[in-house]
Write a protein that holds these residues in place. Structure first.
Motif, PDB file in Angstrom:
ATOM      1  N   SER A   3       0.831  -1.206   0.000  1.00 23.43           N
ATOM      2  CA  SER A   3       0.000   0.000   0.000  1.00 23.43           C
ATOM      3  C   SER A   3       0.862   1.251   0.000  1.00 23.43           C
ATOM      4  O   SER A   3       0.353   2.353  -0.179  1.00 23.43           O
ATOM      5  N   LEU A  33       6.375   2.828  -2.843  1.00 24.60           N
ATOM      6  CA  LEU A  33       7.315   2.007  -3.618  1.00 24.60           C
ATOM      7  C   LEU A  33       6.799   0.587  -3.807  1.00 24.60           C
ATOM      8  O   LEU A  33       7.007  -0.020  -4.864  1.00 24.60           O
ATOM      9  N   SER A  88      -0.248  -5.683   3.118  1.00 24.02           N
ATOM     10  CA  SER A  88       0.091  -4.713   4.165  1.00 24.02           C
ATOM     11  C   SER A  88      -1.076  -4.782   5.151  1.00 24.02           C
ATOM     12  O   SER A  88      -1.988  -5.597   4.945  1.00 24.02           O
ATOM     13  N   ARG A  89      -1.050  -3.960   6.192  1.00 20.40           N
ATOM     14  CA  ARG A  89      -2.105  -4.115   7.201  1.00 20.40           C
ATOM     15  C   ARG A  89      -3.462  -3.632   6.697  1.00 20.40           C
ATOM     16  O   ARG A  89      -4.478  -4.245   6.976  1.00 20.40           O
ATOM     17  N   ARG A  90      -3.489  -2.516   5.952  1.00 19.19           N
ATOM     18  CA  ARG A  90      -4.771  -1.884   5.592  1.00 19.19           C
ATOM     19  C   ARG A  90      -5.303  -2.434   4.274  1.00 19.19           C
ATOM     20  O   ARG A  90      -4.832  -2.042   3.207  1.00 19.19           O
ATOM     21  N   LYS A 147      10.182  -3.269  10.315  1.00 20.40           N
ATOM     22  CA  LYS A 147      11.072  -3.364   9.138  1.00 20.40           C
ATOM     23  C   LYS A 147      12.126  -4.466   9.272  1.00 20.40           C
ATOM     24  O   LYS A 147      12.236  -5.321   8.393  1.00 20.40           O
ATOM     25  N   SER A 179       7.579  10.842  -2.723  1.00 24.30           N
ATOM     26  CA  SER A 179       6.637   9.980  -2.004  1.00 24.30           C
ATOM     27  C   SER A 179       6.200  10.687  -0.718  1.00 24.30           C
ATOM     28  O   SER A 179       6.903  11.573  -0.222  1.00 24.30           O
TER      29      SER A 179
HETATM   30  N1  LIG Z   1      10.292   6.815  -0.157  1.00 22.80           N
HETATM   31  C1  LIG Z   1      11.583   7.037  -0.047  1.00 22.80           C
HETATM   32  O1  LIG Z   1      12.093   8.121  -0.425  1.00 22.80           O
HETATM   33  C2  LIG Z   1      12.498   5.971   0.525  1.00 22.80           C
HETATM   34  C3  LIG Z   1      13.864   6.264   0.644  1.00 22.80           C
HETATM   35  C4  LIG Z   1      14.705   5.288   1.198  1.00 22.80           C
HETATM   36  C5  LIG Z   1      14.188   4.066   1.597  1.00 22.80           C
HETATM   37  N2  LIG Z   1      12.857   3.821   1.465  1.00 22.80           N
HETATM   38  C6  LIG Z   1      12.351   2.514   1.919  1.00 22.80           C
HETATM   39  O2  LIG Z   1      11.563   1.910   0.903  1.00 22.80           O
HETATM   40  C7  LIG Z   1      10.496   1.161   1.502  1.00 22.80           C
HETATM   41  C8  LIG Z   1       9.170   1.649   0.970  1.00 22.80           C
HETATM   42  O3  LIG Z   1       9.054   3.058   1.168  1.00 22.80           O
HETATM   43  P1  LIG Z   1       7.682   3.820   0.871  1.00 22.80           P
HETATM   44  O4  LIG Z   1       8.018   5.218   0.511  1.00 22.80           O
HETATM   45  O5  LIG Z   1       6.862   3.018  -0.050  1.00 22.80           O
HETATM   46  O6  LIG Z   1       7.050   3.791   2.344  1.00 22.80           O
HETATM   47  P2  LIG Z   1       5.502   3.937   2.770  1.00 22.80           P
HETATM   48  O7  LIG Z   1       4.726   4.597   1.661  1.00 22.80           O
HETATM   49  O8  LIG Z   1       5.497   4.549   4.115  1.00 22.80           O
HETATM   50  O9  LIG Z   1       5.004   2.415   2.857  1.00 22.80           O
HETATM   51  C9  LIG Z   1       5.321   1.612   3.962  1.00 22.80           C
HETATM   52  C10 LIG Z   1       4.513   0.335   3.839  1.00 22.80           C
HETATM   53  O10 LIG Z   1       4.740  -0.488   4.992  1.00 22.80           O
HETATM   54  C11 LIG Z   1       3.492  -1.061   5.373  1.00 22.80           C
HETATM   55  N3  LIG Z   1       3.577  -1.501   6.761  1.00 22.80           N
HETATM   56  C12 LIG Z   1       3.955  -0.809   7.851  1.00 22.80           C
HETATM   57  N4  LIG Z   1       3.890  -1.564   8.952  1.00 22.80           N
HETATM   58  C13 LIG Z   1       3.453  -2.787   8.542  1.00 22.80           C
HETATM   59  C14 LIG Z   1       3.164  -4.005   9.218  1.00 22.80           C
HETATM   60  N5  LIG Z   1       3.302  -4.126  10.552  1.00 22.80           N
HETATM   61  N6  LIG Z   1       2.746  -5.067   8.488  1.00 22.80           N
HETATM   62  C15 LIG Z   1       2.577  -4.973   7.145  1.00 22.80           C
HETATM   63  N7  LIG Z   1       2.830  -3.838   6.451  1.00 22.80           N
HETATM   64  C16 LIG Z   1       3.252  -2.760   7.145  1.00 22.80           C
HETATM   65  C17 LIG Z   1       2.492   0.085   5.126  1.00 22.80           C
HETATM   66  O11 LIG Z   1       1.163  -0.359   4.951  1.00 22.80           O
HETATM   67  P3  LIG Z   1       0.029  -0.401   6.077  1.00 22.80           P
HETATM   68  O12 LIG Z   1       0.078   0.892   6.817  1.00 22.80           O
HETATM   69  O13 LIG Z   1      -1.230  -0.590   5.286  1.00 22.80           O
HETATM   70  O14 LIG Z   1       0.349  -1.590   6.912  1.00 22.80           O
HETATM   71  C18 LIG Z   1       3.004   0.583   3.771  1.00 22.80           C
HETATM   72  O15 LIG Z   1       2.468  -0.236   2.745  1.00 22.80           O
HETATM   73  C19 LIG Z   1      10.633   1.348   3.015  1.00 22.80           C
HETATM   74  O16 LIG Z   1      11.357   0.271   3.546  1.00 22.80           O
HETATM   75  C20 LIG Z   1      11.438   2.643   3.132  1.00 22.80           C
HETATM   76  O17 LIG Z   1      12.175   2.713   4.321  1.00 22.80           O
HETATM   77  C21 LIG Z   1      11.987   4.748   0.952  1.00 22.80           C
END
Ligand SMILES: NC(=O)c1ccc[n+]([C@@H]2O[C@H](COP(=O)([O-])OP(=O)(O)OC[C@H]3O[C@@H](n4cnc5c(N)ncnc54)[C@H](OP(=O)(O)O)[C@@H]3O)[C@@H](O)[C@H]2O)c1
Length: 241
Positions: A16, A19, A38-40, A107, A183
């Motif tokens: 959700s 990325l 994911s959770r939601r 994570k 993002s």
């Molecule tokens: N965006 C960036 O610029 C960036 C840069 C460096 C690294 N990253 C890494 O890339 C990855 C994805 O980033 P993003 O921007 O897509 O982050 P995001 O939009 O915040 O997405 C995080 C995801 O984790 C899920 N999540 C959180 N807790 C969970 C749980 N207990 N069980 C299952 N799902 C869970 C959330 O969904 P629910 O809330 O529905 O559970 C959501 O789908 C992350 O590891 C982030 O650290 C991102």
């Protein structure tokens, strides 16, 4: 050679998020059946080849149960992408044990649980590919993001270790480390930070599809001789540090 995921079943957790969703859409467009977790439930992508499967990676036994359900419903599992994270940012002194524990649980341990759940299926099939979303902060820590940066460093090491152990069994595992990607997460990090956006030689921020393409490459047979690696998708930002 165009990538072809026709007939492949790929499980993405964190689907959700920005990325995870981009990775799900890219892989489905390239022919994969994508299981999106994911959770939601209501926030998960859904489509002809994207099947939502709600999952909380912090719940005991939930990852194993989901892996078993995927294999029993779809008859196979070819790839796993772990892309979970929590938006916990702030000064070191402002973050208590609970904040650190939440990031580690969602994570680091979340990824460990998912990999542990998927690996037996990959090993018995004699093939499989895992991509773990880490982050550039695992190499160049961001002061407002030390829990996430520490977990990212741990994941890069975990991937190296697992790559060595499971390569002989036909399972590849690699990390993708994004830099600044357009993002909601980057917006939240910038809002918590010093106001100085990370510099990149290639003008940024990058796009979620830049990360999705790297994920798809590492999952694909084009990457058949790559394991234990960490692919930076950071516009060259590391080169400036
Ligand atoms: N965006 C960036 O610029 C960036 C840069 C460096 C690294 N990253 C890494 O890339 C990855 C994805 O980033 P993003 O921007 O897509 O982050 P995001 O939009 O915040 O997405 C995080 C995801 O984790 C899920 N999540 C959180 N807790 C969970 C749980 N207990 N069980 C299952 N799902 C869970 C959330 O969904 P629910 O809330 O529905 O559970 C959501 O789908 C992350 O590891 C982030 O650290 C991102």
């Amino acid at each position: 050679m165009p990538r072809n995921f026709q007939g492949k079943v790929i499980w993405i957790t964190g689907a959700s998020g920005a990325l995870g969703r981009a990775s799900a859409e890219t892989l489905a467009a390239e022919g994969a059946t994508v299981i999106a977790s994911s959770r939601r439930r209501e926030a998960l992508p859904e489509g002809e080849r994207i099947i939502p499967l709600p999952l909380d990676v912090t719940a005991t036994g939930a990852a194993e149960e989901a892996a078993r359900e995927i294999v029993s419903r779809f008859g196979r599992l070819d790839g796993l992408v772990t892309s979970t994270a929590l938006p916990i940012f702030g000064d070191f002194l402002s973050l208590d044990d609970a904040a650190w524990q939440a990031v580690i649980d969602a994570k680091l341990l979340g990824t460990v649980r998912l990999v542990r759940a998927a690996l037996p299926h990959f090993i018995s099939a004699g093939r499989g590919s895992i991509v773990v979303l880490s982050g550039r902060g695992g190499l160049e820590p961001s002061p407002q993001h030390l829990p996430g940066s520490s977990v990212n460093a741990a994941l890069i090491l975990l991937v190296r270790g697992l790559g060595a152990v499971y390569g002989p069994k036909g399972v590849r595992i690699n990390a993708v480390s994004p830099g600044p990607i357009k993002s909601p997460r980057l917006d939240a990090l910038n809002a918590a930070g010093t106001g100085q956006p990370p510099q990149t030689p290639i003008p940024g921020p990058g796009l979620p599809t830049d990360v999705a393409d790297a994920v798809a490459f590492l999952l694909s047979d084009e990457a058949r001789f790559i394991t234990g690696a960490n692919l930076l998708v950071d516009g060259g930002g590391r080169a400036l540090s």
